[in-house]
Structure formats: C-alpha cells, structure tokens
Design a protein around this motif. Structure first.
Motif, short mmCIF file in Angstrom:
data_model
loop_
_atom_site.label_atom_id
_atom_site.label_comp_id
_atom_site.label_asym_id
_atom_site.label_seq_id
_atom_site.Cartn_x
_atom_site.Cartn_y
_atom_site.Cartn_z
N MET A 82 -79.05 -23.61 61.77
CA MET A 82 -77.70 -24.10 61.55
C MET A 82 -77.05 -24.39 62.90
O MET A 82 -77.31 -23.69 63.87
CB MET A 82 -76.86 -23.06 60.81
N ALA A 83 -76.23 -25.42 62.94
CA ALA A 83 -75.53 -25.74 64.17
C ALA A 83 -74.43 -24.70 64.39
O ALA A 83 -73.74 -24.30 63.47
CB ALA A 83 -74.91 -27.13 64.07
N VAL A 84 -74.30 -24.23 65.62
CA VAL A 84 -73.28 -23.25 65.95
C VAL A 84 -71.97 -23.99 66.15
O VAL A 84 -71.89 -24.94 66.93
CB VAL A 84 -73.66 -22.46 67.23
N GLU A 85 -70.93 -23.57 65.43
CA GLU A 85 -69.64 -24.24 65.52
C GLU A 85 -69.00 -23.95 66.87
O GLU A 85 -69.09 -22.84 67.39
CB GLU A 85 -68.74 -23.74 64.39
N GLU A 86 -68.36 -24.95 67.44
CA GLU A 86 -67.71 -24.82 68.73
C GLU A 86 -66.25 -24.44 68.54
O GLU A 86 -65.55 -25.02 67.73
CB GLU A 86 -67.78 -26.16 69.50
N PHE A 87 -65.78 -23.46 69.30
CA PHE A 87 -64.39 -23.03 69.27
C PHE A 87 -63.78 -23.17 70.64
O PHE A 87 -64.48 -23.10 71.65
CB PHE A 87 -64.29 -21.57 68.81
N ALA A 88 -62.46 -23.34 70.69
CA ALA A 88 -61.72 -23.42 71.94
C ALA A 88 -60.54 -22.47 71.86
O ALA A 88 -60.09 -22.11 70.76
CB ALA A 88 -61.24 -24.85 72.19
N ALA A 89 -60.04 -22.06 73.01
CA ALA A 89 -58.89 -21.17 73.03
C ALA A 89 -57.72 -21.83 72.30
O ALA A 89 -57.45 -23.02 72.47
CB ALA A 89 -58.50 -20.86 74.47
N ASP A 110 -57.60 -22.14 68.93
CA ASP A 110 -58.01 -22.55 67.59
C ASP A 110 -57.66 -21.47 66.57
O ASP A 110 -57.81 -20.27 66.83
CB ASP A 110 -59.52 -22.78 67.53
N ARG A 111 -57.18 -21.89 65.41
CA ARG A 111 -56.96 -20.98 64.29
C ARG A 111 -58.27 -20.84 63.55
O ARG A 111 -58.96 -21.83 63.31
CB ARG A 111 -55.88 -21.51 63.35
N VAL A 112 -58.63 -19.60 63.18
CA VAL A 112 -59.90 -19.34 62.51
C VAL A 112 -59.70 -18.41 61.32
O VAL A 112 -58.69 -17.72 61.22
CB VAL A 112 -60.93 -18.71 63.48
N CYS A 113 -60.68 -18.43 60.44
CA CYS A 113 -60.72 -17.50 59.32
C CYS A 113 -62.07 -16.77 59.37
O CYS A 113 -63.11 -17.40 59.41
CB CYS A 113 -60.56 -18.25 58.00
N HIS A 114 -62.01 -15.45 59.36
CA HIS A 114 -63.22 -14.63 59.39
C HIS A 114 -63.36 -13.95 58.03
O HIS A 114 -62.38 -13.50 57.45
CB HIS A 114 -63.11 -13.58 60.50
N ASP A 115 -64.59 -13.88 57.51
CA ASP A 115 -64.83 -13.30 56.19
C ASP A 115 -64.36 -11.86 56.09
O ASP A 115 -63.85 -11.44 55.05
CB ASP A 115 -66.31 -13.38 55.83
N THR A 148 -71.89 -14.95 69.06
CA THR A 148 -72.51 -16.13 68.48
C THR A 148 -73.80 -15.73 67.81
O THR A 148 -74.42 -14.75 68.24
CB THR A 148 -72.80 -17.20 69.54
N PRO A 149 -74.27 -16.39 66.80
CA PRO A 149 -73.64 -17.50 66.09
C PRO A 149 -72.53 -17.01 65.17
O PRO A 149 -72.58 -15.88 64.69
CB PRO A 149 -74.79 -18.10 65.28
N PHE A 150 -71.55 -17.83 64.95
CA PHE A 150 -70.37 -17.46 64.18
C PHE A 150 -70.61 -17.69 62.71
O PHE A 150 -70.05 -18.61 62.11
CB PHE A 150 -69.17 -18.27 64.66
N ARG A 151 -71.45 -16.88 62.08
CA ARG A 151 -71.81 -17.07 60.68
C ARG A 151 -70.66 -16.83 59.73
O ARG A 151 -70.54 -17.46 58.70
CB ARG A 151 -72.98 -16.17 60.32
N LYS A 152 -69.81 -15.85 60.04
CA LYS A 152 -68.73 -15.47 59.13
C LYS A 152 -67.38 -16.05 59.53
O LYS A 152 -66.37 -15.72 58.94
CB LYS A 152 -68.62 -13.95 59.07
#
Length: 73
Positions: free
Chosen positions: A23-30, A32-37, A65-69
């Motif tokens: 799976m491609a690892v999603e890129e995040f930047a300072a 960014d709003r995120v949702c974690h499981d 990384t990887p940000f699976r959740k």
C-alpha cells in the motif's frame, strides 16, 4: 551445495501465492487534520522520515509509519 535462496523460481501472473502489493504510504504535513482509528481527531504537529507527531487534544502522540490507522481529513 548451493543455497536454495540463490535460485528463485519465477512467479507466474496467475499464481495464488503471489505477494500482496504494498500500500502507498500517505503523506502528511504539519498542520494537517487527521483521524486515527484509536485516538480520534487530531492535528499533525511535525513529520519526519519515521513517523508523525500528532496532537489529539488531550495527548500528543508519535505515530510510526506506515500510517495504517490514520487518514487525512
């Protein structure tokens, strides 16, 4: 005596034993709003090669990384 791993068999396209595609690892930047499981909504504080530091309101956690959740909103 030869090593078995030195001679790999070719993989057939229709083989049921072919490896799963990565799976491609999603890129995040300072910022960014995120949702974690597990931890809920948060905002990325910083990002480096090994993971991201995320502020979830009550706690600040480092997510490896990887940000699976974790997904970007």
């Amino acid at each position: 005596m030869t090593d078995a791993s030195a001679h790999r068999r070719p993989r057939h396209a229709n083989s049921p034993f072919r490896p799963q595609a990565e799976m491609a690892v999603e890129e995040f930047a300072a910022g960014d709003r995120v949702c974690h499981d597990s931890h809920g909504l948060g905002r990325v504080v910083s990002v480096d090669a090994g993971g991201a530091t995320v502020d979830f309101g009550g706690s600040t956690l480092r997510i490896e990384t990887p940000f699976r959740k974790m997904t970007k909103l």
